[in-house]
Design a protein around this motif. Structure first.
Motif: not given
Length: 160
Positions: A45-54
């Protein structure tokens, strides 16, 4: 960095490893501070939040604001799940994650580092922040619900 590389970096073992969950819990709970806890917690989840949001939000905002946006989006995704199952949402997770994101920023500002403490002390510290934010969220949602009921009753009386 691919998802598989990211998970291996965070857990120390590949995604498919039977030790992946154990490593994830051990590393995240025993992290040296609350910020590092989130680096290890739920790496997929952290990977995708980092790539798509952060990362995209960093184009327009500071790291701190981008971090809070990311935590809010994470909370919104959790609230979306409750909406799908309950048919309504209370914004509970959005508030909770906003508070936890704020706790990350505060502990960074205070430069918390418990590297020298035993694993259990670090785990209790990280869990206590999560619990504090949870209890504060319960309180805030209750106050907001009470305030909302008051406004609704007031407006109903005025409009009728």
């Amino acid at each position: 960095m691919t998802l598989a590389e990211y998970v291996k970096k965070r857990n120390g073992v590949p995604m498919s490893s039977p030790r992946s969950l154990r490593n994830n819990l051990y590393r995240s709970l025993g992290a040296k501070n609350f910020s590092t806890f989130w680096k290890y917690w739920n790496p997929i989840f952290g990977y995708y939040l980092g790539q798509k949001v952060f990362r995209p939000s960093r184009v327009y905002f500071s790291k701190s604001v981008s971090l809070l946006i990311t935590f809010c989006v994470c909370g919104l995704l959790h609230d979306l799940v409750t909406l799908l199952f309950r048919g309504s949402t209370s914004w509970f997770f959005t508030i909770w994650f906003l508070l936890m994101g704020s706790a990350v920023l505060i502990t960074r500002l205070l430069n918390h580092n418990f590297t020298e403490k035993k694993w259990i002390v670090r785990a209790l510290f990280n869990l206590s922040i999560i619990l504090f934010c949870f209890i504060l969220t319960l309180y805030l949602t209750k106050v907001a619900g009470t305030f909302g009921s008051f406004i609704h009753k007031y407006l109903s009386g005025v409009l009728t």
